[in-house]
Write a protein that holds these residues in place. Structure first.
Motif, mmCIF file in Angstrom:
data_model
loop_
_atom_site.group_PDB
_atom_site.id
_atom_site.type_symbol
_atom_site.label_atom_id
_atom_site.label_comp_id
_atom_site.label_asym_id
_atom_site.label_seq_id
_atom_site.Cartn_x
_atom_site.Cartn_y
_atom_site.Cartn_z
ATOM 1 N N ASP A 193 -8.465 -2.233 -8.459
ATOM 2 C CA ASP A 193 -7.481 -2.459 -7.404
ATOM 3 C C ASP A 193 -6.264 -3.087 -8.087
ATOM 4 O OD1 ASP A 193 -5.852 -3.307 -5.374
ATOM 5 O OD2 ASP A 193 -7.476 -3.992 -4.080
ATOM 6 N N LEU A 221 -6.840 3.469 -2.606
ATOM 7 C CA LEU A 221 -8.153 2.896 -2.906
ATOM 8 C C LEU A 221 -9.264 3.763 -2.329
ATOM 9 C CD1 LEU A 221 -7.900 -0.938 -2.226
ATOM 10 C CD2 LEU A 221 -8.868 0.126 -4.265
ATOM 11 N N SER A 240 -0.172 -0.222 -4.976
ATOM 12 C CA SER A 240 0.472 -0.243 -3.655
ATOM 13 C C SER A 240 1.985 -0.410 -3.799
ATOM 14 C CB SER A 240 -0.087 -1.389 -2.811
ATOM 15 O OG SER A 240 0.751 -1.618 -1.689
ATOM 16 N N THR A 300 -9.798 -11.670 -2.325
ATOM 17 C CA THR A 300 -8.909 -10.517 -2.401
ATOM 18 C C THR A 300 -8.274 -10.301 -1.046
ATOM 19 O OG1 THR A 300 -8.717 -8.171 -3.038
ATOM 20 C CG2 THR A 300 -10.689 -8.788 -1.832
ATOM 21 N N PHE A 301 -7.322 -9.370 -0.994
ATOM 22 C CA PHE A 301 -6.749 -8.964 0.275
ATOM 23 C C PHE A 301 -7.749 -8.016 0.952
ATOM 24 C CE2 PHE A 301 -3.830 -5.901 2.523
ATOM 25 C CZ PHE A 301 -3.525 -6.756 3.576
ATOM 26 N N ASN A 310 3.739 -1.246 -0.900
ATOM 27 C CA ASN A 310 4.065 -1.867 0.388
ATOM 28 C C ASN A 310 5.343 -2.709 0.233
ATOM 29 O OD1 ASN A 310 3.519 -2.501 3.101
ATOM 30 N ND2 ASN A 310 2.669 -4.480 2.469
ATOM 31 N N ALA A 341 -3.259 -2.876 -6.942
ATOM 32 C CA ALA A 341 -2.228 -2.874 -5.900
ATOM 33 C C ALA A 341 -1.076 -3.821 -6.235
ATOM 34 C CB ALA A 341 -2.839 -3.259 -4.553
ATOM 35 N N ALA A 369 -7.774 -5.261 2.341
ATOM 36 C CA ALA A 369 -7.715 -3.810 2.139
ATOM 37 C C ALA A 369 -8.784 -3.325 1.156
ATOM 38 C CB ALA A 369 -6.332 -3.405 1.635
ATOM 39 N N THR A 370 -9.066 -4.130 0.125
ATOM 40 C CA THR A 370 -10.079 -3.747 -0.865
ATOM 41 C C THR A 370 -11.399 -3.442 -0.161
ATOM 42 O OG1 THR A 370 -9.052 -5.475 -2.223
ATOM 43 C CG2 THR A 370 -11.012 -4.415 -3.112
ATOM 44 N N ASN A 401 -0.254 4.960 1.355
ATOM 45 C CA ASN A 401 -0.261 3.507 1.132
ATOM 46 C C ASN A 401 -1.337 3.154 0.113
ATOM 47 O OD1 ASN A 401 -2.794 3.125 2.586
ATOM 48 N ND2 ASN A 401 -1.592 3.364 4.470
ATOM 49 N N GLY A 402 -1.406 1.883 -0.228
ATOM 50 C CA GLY A 402 -2.347 1.451 -1.256
ATOM 51 C C GLY A 402 -3.788 1.515 -0.787
ATOM 52 N N THR A 403 -4.011 1.269 0.496
ATOM 53 C CA THR A 403 -5.373 1.344 1.030
ATOM 54 C C THR A 403 -5.894 2.786 0.923
ATOM 55 O OG1 THR A 403 -4.702 -0.361 2.607
ATOM 56 C CG2 THR A 403 -6.819 0.691 2.994
ATOM 57 N N LYS A 429 5.429 -5.698 -2.246
ATOM 58 C CA LYS A 429 4.972 -5.552 -3.623
ATOM 59 C C LYS A 429 6.172 -5.534 -4.587
ATOM 60 C CE LYS A 429 0.476 -5.434 -2.867
ATOM 61 N NZ LYS A 429 0.139 -5.209 -1.484
#
Ligand SMILES: *Cc1c(COP(=O)(O)O)cnc(C)c1O
Length: 384
Positions: free
Chosen positions: A185, A76, A209, A97-98, A211, A187, A100-101, A71-73, A214
Motif C-alpha cells: 500500500d 488496492l 493514491s 493504517t487508513f 486523492n 498510497a 481503505a487498506t 482511486n487508490g482504494t 496526497k
C-alpha cells in the motif's frame, strides 16, 4: 511549546488564515492540460493523458507497467485481486493504517489480520510479521494456512506510513520464506525510495493514491504498479471491464471492474508529475525546518529511516504524553493551524474488531502519542 509552534507554522506559511494539513498545489500546466482534454472531447475513459500519465509513473518508479485507476482504494482492490486473494483468505496488514487498506480486502470477502508496526518506519514490522506467522501459520504445499481454521494466508500488505518506506529487504525475505504475495500500500509514498528503489515496486503489486490530500493529486485517482509486463497487461484488462478487443463486438472474458481513470483526471496527473520533484524537495526542506524546531524538546519529530529517502508526505511528531497531545491538538486547531491525531487502530472499528491479531503495543503507543502537523509545500522554500 504550543504557542511557539503555532507562530512558527504561521510564519512558515506566511498567513494568518486557516492552515490545512495538506492542500494541493497547482502552479504548473494543470489548467492547460485540463482545457486540452475538454477541447478534445476526450474527457472520459480513453485519451492520451491516461497513457502519458501511466508512462510517466512507469519511468519515474522504474516499474514494468503502471495502470491508472479511479482511486487508490480501487488500485488496492485490483492489486489484491491480481495477487489471487479470494473470499475467506487472510491478508496480513498493519492495524495502524487508513481504513481503505482494510476496506479493499474486506469487500473481496477476505479477512485482515493485524501485526505491529516498527519504530523505525511506522509501517509493518518484519519481526512482528515473522512472530505472527510462527505462531499462527503452517506452510503447506500450496502456501501458508492458518493452523486452526486452515484459511489461506494469501498476502501481506505493508503500508508506507506518511511516505516513510517500511523495512523492505526484511519483509521481502519473510514473504519469500513463507511463499506469501507482497502487495504494497504505497498510497502515501509516491516519490519515496528504499535504498534507491521506488516504494511499491518491491512487492508483486503496489498501489498509489492521487486523492486530493496526497503528494500529487488527480482530484481522485490511483495507480497499480505491476512487477511484470504480463501482470500489467492483465491488470489493465481487468480494470477496464475485461473487454476483448474487437471493432464492434462486446465480449468480456472475465468479470472485470470499471476502475479506469478518466482522461480529465489524468490530464491533471500529467501536470502534477512535472511538479513532483519540486514538491519533494520543498517538503524535505520543510521537514528539516520542523526537525530543527523540535530538536531538544520533549516532542520527537519523526524522521525518515536511515535506508530511505522519504517524500515526507505528512509530517508527524510523537508527543511526550497523551495530555500534551490533547493540549496541542486543541490549541492548534483553535488557532487556525490544523493538526490531527493518527487514525484509530483498525481492530477498534466494529467491522474489524474480531480480526486475528498479534501484539500491537507499539501501534497502541503511536495511536496515543502521534499527531500530524501541516505539510503542504511552502512558497518561501521556492519552486512551487
Ligand atoms: C489515501 C490512502 C488510500 C486510498 O486512497 P483513495 O485514493 O482515497 O481511495 C489507501 N491507503 C492509504 C494508507 C491511504 O493513505
Amino acid at each position: 511549546m504550543t504557542k511557539q509552534l503555532i507562530s512558527f507554522i504561521k510564519e512558515l506559511y506566511e498567513t494568518n488564515e486557516f492552515i490545512p494539513l495538506h492542500a494541493p498545489t497547482f502552479t504548473g500546466n494543470e489548467q492547460q492540460y485540463v482545457a486540452q482534454t475538454i477541447n478534445s472531447t476526450f474527457v472520459s475513459s480513453v485519451g492520451k493523458f491516461v497513457d502519458n500519465f501511466e508512462a510517466h509513473i512507469e519511468s519515474y518508479t522504474a516499474t514494468a507497467k503502471a495502470v491508472a485507476t479511479v482511486n487508490g482504494t480501487a488500485a488496492l482492490h485490483a492489486a489484491l485481486y491480481m495477487a489471487g486473494v479470494k473470499a475467506n483468505d487472510i491478508v496480513i496488514t498493519q492495524a495502524l493504517t487508513f481504513v481503505a487498506t482494510c476496506n479493499a480486502l474486506h469487500h473481496m470477502g477476505a479477512q485482515p489480520a493485524f501485526v505491529d508496526v516498527s519504530p523505525i518506519s511506522l509501517g509493518l514490522c518484519p519481526k512482528a510479521l515473522e512472530l505472527f506467522l510462527d505462531e499462527y501459520a503452517v506452510l503447506t504445499e500450496t502456501g501458508p494456512v492458518h493452523k486452526a481454521t486452515k484459511q489461506r494466508i494469501k498476502a501481506v500488505v505493508p503500508m508506507h506510513t506518511f511516505g516513510h518506506p517500511v523495512e523492505l529487504d526484511e519483509l521481502v525475505a519473510v514473504c519469500e520464506k513463507w511463499k506469501i504475495c507482497l502487495v504494497e500500500d504505497a498510497a502515501e509514498s509516491l516519490g519515496s525510495f528504499y535504498k534507491g528503489q521506488h516504494t511499491g515496486t518491491f512487492g508483486d503489486y503496489g498501489a498509489i493514491s492521487f486523492n486530493g490530500n496526497k503528494i500529487i493529486t488527480t482530484g481522485g485517482g490511483g495507480m497499480v504498479l505491476c512487477k511484470t509486463l504480463d501482470a500489467g497487461k492483465h491488470t489493465k484488462h481487468v480494470t477496464t471491464t475485461a473487454k476483448v478487443p474487437h471493432p464492434y463486438e462486446f465480449y468480456h472474458d472475465e468479470a472485470g471492474f470499471n476502475y479506469r481513470m478518466p482522461n480529465l483526471n489524468a490530464a491533471l496527473g500529467c501536470a502534477q508529475m512535472e511538479s513532483l520533484p519540486a514538491f519533494i524537495e520543498n517538503k524535505r526542506s520543510l521537514a528539516s525546518l520542523y526537525s530543527d524546531f523540535f530538536n531538544g524538546s520533549d516532542y520527537k519529530f519523526f524522521t525518515e529511516p536511515p535506508y530511505a529517502k522519504s517524500n515526507y508526505w505528512l509530517n508527524a511528531i510523537i508527543c511526550p504524553d497523551q495530555q500534551s497531545r490533547e493540549k496541542l491538538l486543541q490549541e492548534t486547531n483553535l488557532n487556525g493551524v490544523m493538526t490531527r491525531p493518527i487514525w484509530q487502530l483498525m481492530h477498534r472499528l466494529a467491522m474489524f474488531k474480531n480480526a486475528l491479531r498479534g501484539d500491537l503495543s507499539y501501534s497502541e503507543f503511536i495511536e496515543g502519542h502521534l499527531i500530524n502537523i501541516p505539510s503542504s509545500p511552502i512558497k518561501s522554500l521556492g519552486r512551487v
